[in-house]
Design a protein around this motif. Structure first.
Motif, short mmCIF file in Angstrom:
data_model
loop_
_atom_site.label_atom_id
_atom_site.label_comp_id
_atom_site.label_asym_id
_atom_site.label_seq_id
_atom_site.Cartn_x
_atom_site.Cartn_y
_atom_site.Cartn_z
N ARG A 81 9.73 -1.93 6.52
CA ARG A 81 10.49 -1.72 5.29
C ARG A 81 9.57 -1.01 4.31
O ARG A 81 8.56 -1.56 3.87
CB ARG A 81 10.96 -3.06 4.72
N THR A 83 8.40 0.21 0.88
CA THR A 83 8.61 -0.47 -0.40
C THR A 83 8.22 0.33 -1.63
O THR A 83 8.81 0.11 -2.70
CB THR A 83 7.83 -1.80 -0.41
N HIS A 107 3.67 2.53 0.73
CA HIS A 107 3.50 1.10 0.99
C HIS A 107 4.70 0.59 1.79
O HIS A 107 5.83 1.02 1.56
CB HIS A 107 3.40 0.34 -0.33
N TYR A 108 4.42 -0.32 2.72
CA TYR A 108 5.48 -0.88 3.55
C TYR A 108 5.17 -2.34 3.86
O TYR A 108 4.07 -2.82 3.60
CB TYR A 108 5.64 -0.08 4.85
N ARG A 109 6.16 -3.01 4.42
CA ARG A 109 5.99 -4.37 4.92
C ARG A 109 6.44 -4.38 6.39
O ARG A 109 7.47 -3.81 6.72
CB ARG A 109 6.82 -5.36 4.12
N GLU A 110 5.64 -5.04 7.19
CA GLU A 110 5.96 -5.18 8.61
C GLU A 110 5.64 -6.61 9.00
O GLU A 110 4.52 -7.07 8.79
CB GLU A 110 5.14 -4.20 9.45
N GLY A 112 6.42 -9.23 7.53
CA GLY A 112 6.02 -9.97 6.35
C GLY A 112 4.67 -9.60 5.78
O GLY A 112 4.25 -10.14 4.76
N ARG A 113 3.97 -8.68 6.43
CA ARG A 113 2.63 -8.28 5.98
C ARG A 113 2.68 -6.91 5.32
O ARG A 113 3.34 -6.00 5.82
CB ARG A 113 1.68 -8.23 7.16
N PRO A 114 1.94 -6.75 4.21
CA PRO A 114 1.92 -5.44 3.56
C PRO A 114 1.04 -4.45 4.32
O PRO A 114 0.08 -4.85 4.98
CB PRO A 114 1.35 -5.74 2.17
#
Length: 138
Positions: A81, A83, A107-110, A112-114
């Motif tokens: 995702r 962000t 920036h992304y989240r995968e 639950g981790r940035p």
């Protein structure tokens, strides 16, 4: 940047555009994604491409890629995702230029981790419109 988040629904089009402009998606990158408007600068194209990753628009990403470097197909990872986009700098890429660069952090989240993707991208005009050419080596 072959990572993405979930595709936005029509109801989400009033939410702020993923590119960080502060405008609603419907008034910012969506018209560019749909071919109703063109990115006026290399930075505007970079922002529209980030938004395309965020909303899952692989067709737009391929259309906005230079013909000499465009992949045959693009698989966007649904577990990511996107962000936030930070534009760190630009060189040329304006209304009267034929090439330019944009340095950014995406920036992304995968799971639950940035995470962060940093790139210095090259853009050129092809058929009078801005397209992504490639990333400059680090």
């Amino acid at each position: 940047m072959a990572k993405r988040g979930a595709r936005r629904s029509a109801a989400d089009e009033t939410l702020p555009c993923p590119c960080g402009s502060g405008l609603p998606y419907a008034d910012c990158c969506r018209p560019v994604h749909r071919g109703e408007a063109a990115a006026a600068t290399a930075e505007a194209l970079m922002r529209s491409r980030f938004s395309a990753f965020a909303v899952g628009d692989a067709d737009y990403l391929l259309r906005s890629w230079h013909s000499s470097t465009r992949p045959a197909r693009l698989h966007l990872d649904p577990s990511l995702r996107w962000t936030r986009l930070e534009i760190l700098g630009t060189d040329r890429g304006g209304l009267l230029d034929s090439e330019g660069t944009v340095e950014f952090r995406a920036h992304y989240r995968e799971a639950g981790r940035p995470g962060t993707l940093a790139e210095h991208s090259r853009f050129v005009r092809e058929d009078a419109r801005w397209v992504y050419l490639d990333a400059l080596p680090e």
